[in-house]
Write a protein that holds these residues in place. Structure first.
Motif, mmCIF file in Angstrom:
data_model
loop_
_atom_site.group_PDB
_atom_site.id
_atom_site.type_symbol
_atom_site.label_atom_id
_atom_site.label_comp_id
_atom_site.label_asym_id
_atom_site.label_seq_id
_atom_site.Cartn_x
_atom_site.Cartn_y
_atom_site.Cartn_z
ATOM 1 N N GLY A 175 -13.051 -19.815 43.133
ATOM 2 C CA GLY A 175 -13.490 -18.849 44.135
ATOM 3 C C GLY A 175 -13.373 -17.392 43.744
ATOM 4 N N LEU A 176 -13.058 -17.098 42.490
ATOM 5 C CA LEU A 176 -12.943 -15.705 42.070
ATOM 6 C C LEU A 176 -14.308 -15.041 42.023
ATOM 7 N N PRO A 177 -14.429 -13.856 42.632
ATOM 8 C CA PRO A 177 -15.721 -13.159 42.617
ATOM 9 C C PRO A 177 -16.089 -12.751 41.200
ATOM 10 N N SER A 178 -17.397 -12.635 40.954
ATOM 11 C CA SER A 178 -17.863 -12.345 39.597
ATOM 12 C C SER A 178 -17.523 -10.921 39.171
ATOM 13 N N MET A 179 -17.330 -9.995 40.092
ATOM 14 C CA MET A 179 -17.016 -8.609 39.755
ATOM 15 C C MET A 179 -15.726 -8.193 40.455
ATOM 16 N N GLY A 210 -15.310 -18.935 32.504
ATOM 17 C CA GLY A 210 -15.959 -18.267 33.617
ATOM 18 C C GLY A 210 -16.331 -19.245 34.716
ATOM 19 N N GLN A 211 -16.765 -20.444 34.332
ATOM 20 C CA GLN A 211 -17.074 -21.478 35.322
ATOM 21 C C GLN A 211 -15.815 -21.905 36.078
ATOM 22 N N LEU A 212 -14.703 -21.962 35.383
ATOM 23 C CA LEU A 212 -13.448 -22.302 36.031
ATOM 24 C C LEU A 212 -13.055 -21.217 37.051
ATOM 25 N N PHE A 244 -18.899 -20.692 23.920
ATOM 26 C CA PHE A 244 -18.791 -21.839 24.819
ATOM 27 C C PHE A 244 -17.535 -21.744 25.679
ATOM 28 N N PHE A 245 -16.417 -21.370 25.059
ATOM 29 C CA PHE A 245 -15.174 -21.283 25.826
ATOM 30 C C PHE A 245 -15.252 -20.181 26.870
ATOM 31 N N THR A 246 -15.804 -19.030 26.490
ATOM 32 C CA THR A 246 -15.928 -17.930 27.449
ATOM 33 C C THR A 246 -16.756 -18.361 28.656
ATOM 34 N N HIS A 247 -17.853 -19.052 28.396
ATOM 35 C CA HIS A 247 -18.680 -19.548 29.500
ATOM 36 C C HIS A 247 -17.902 -20.530 30.363
ATOM 37 N N ALA A 248 -17.207 -21.474 29.729
ATOM 38 C CA ALA A 248 -16.486 -22.496 30.478
ATOM 39 C C ALA A 248 -15.350 -21.894 31.298
#
Length: 251
Positions: free
Chosen positions: A247-251, A240-242, A234-238
């Motif tokens: 505006g940080l790109p996913s890669m 990542g949402q932050l 849950f924390f890793t997902h959250a």
């Protein structure tokens, strides 16, 4: 003869200065050790009773010191609290900085750096729950944090700002939306502590920092009980949402 006399005078002076330096060094080491012992005992009392009940007399009693001796190290309860708060902020800040340095050295992306810092903050909090509570929990009645706490308190936030700035100056950011009514405030915050970033990003960063603290606090203080079971995922997902929110790109 005069030169010989001068020679022995210089030797005597050197010996005196060496002894004085040795005494000062021993006193300084003793002061460092006593200060550390006082803070360690204060942390134990924080864990047992909470910051609101911290007492210099109780700390002195547990250490076998008279109160007047302890006051030479910390003149008041607030001085001791400030030292503990600065130590806590510096400790979580150092943990975050190590995580960022490790991922930066490995050539990781800004998003990976962001995730590593968030994970480091959470890990530190779970390892130091009472110190986390001291800096991010309920205010201590009657205590007002002095200016000396501001720099240490800013360390984690400054790392996150640095990560986002690196992304902005590199591959760029996906600018988050910003209501017109908030733009003047976002511009002010940018000028105050995030110079060079778009106001949209600064506003998102402040919100993300508040949400990161909230996520950790909910886990640490029991608000996730019977709600979130797999808290690592849950924390890793959250987190990542932050990252996406600033505006940080996913890669």
């Amino acid at each position: 003869m005069e030169r010989s006399s001068d020679f022995w005078a210089v030797l005597r002076l050197h010996g005196t200065l060496t002894r004085m330096s040795t005494v000062r060094g021993a006193r300084e080491r003793a002061r460092i050790e006593v200060t550390a012992a006082i803070k360690d005992e204060a942390r134990r009392r924080l864990a047992a009773e909470g910051a609101a009940k911290l007492s210099l007399r109780a700390v002195a009693r547990e250490l076998g010191m008279v109160s007047s001796a302890l006051y030479r190290y910390f003149p008041s309860r607030d001085d001791l609290l400030t030292a503990l708060i600065v130590d806590a902020y510096d400790s979580v800040g150092a943990a975050a900085e190590r995580a960022d340095a490790r991922t930066t050295a490995a050539g990781e992306s800004p998003r990976a750096r962001w995730m590593a810092v968030c994970e480091a903050v959470r890990a530190w909090a779970l390892e130091h729950p009472h110190e986390y509570s001291l800096i991010y929990g309920s205010p201590v009645p009657g205590y007002s944090a002095p200016q000396a706490t501001v720099g240490p308190a800013s360390r984690v936030g400054n790392i996150l700002i640095g990560i986002v700035r690196a992304a902005y100056e590199g591959r760029g950011l996906a600018l988050p939306p910003l209501p017109a009514a908030l733009r003047p405030e976002a511009a002010r915050m940018t000028a105050d502590f995030a110079e060079g970033l778009p106001p949209e990003v600064t506003a998102a960063l402040v919100a993300a920092w508040a949400q990161l603290v909230g996520l950790v606090s909910f886990e640490l203080f029991g608000q996730f009980n019977r709600i979130v079971e797999d808290r690592d995922a849950f924390f890793t997902h959250a987190a990542g949402q932050l990252a996406q929110g600033v505006g940080l790109p996913s890669m």
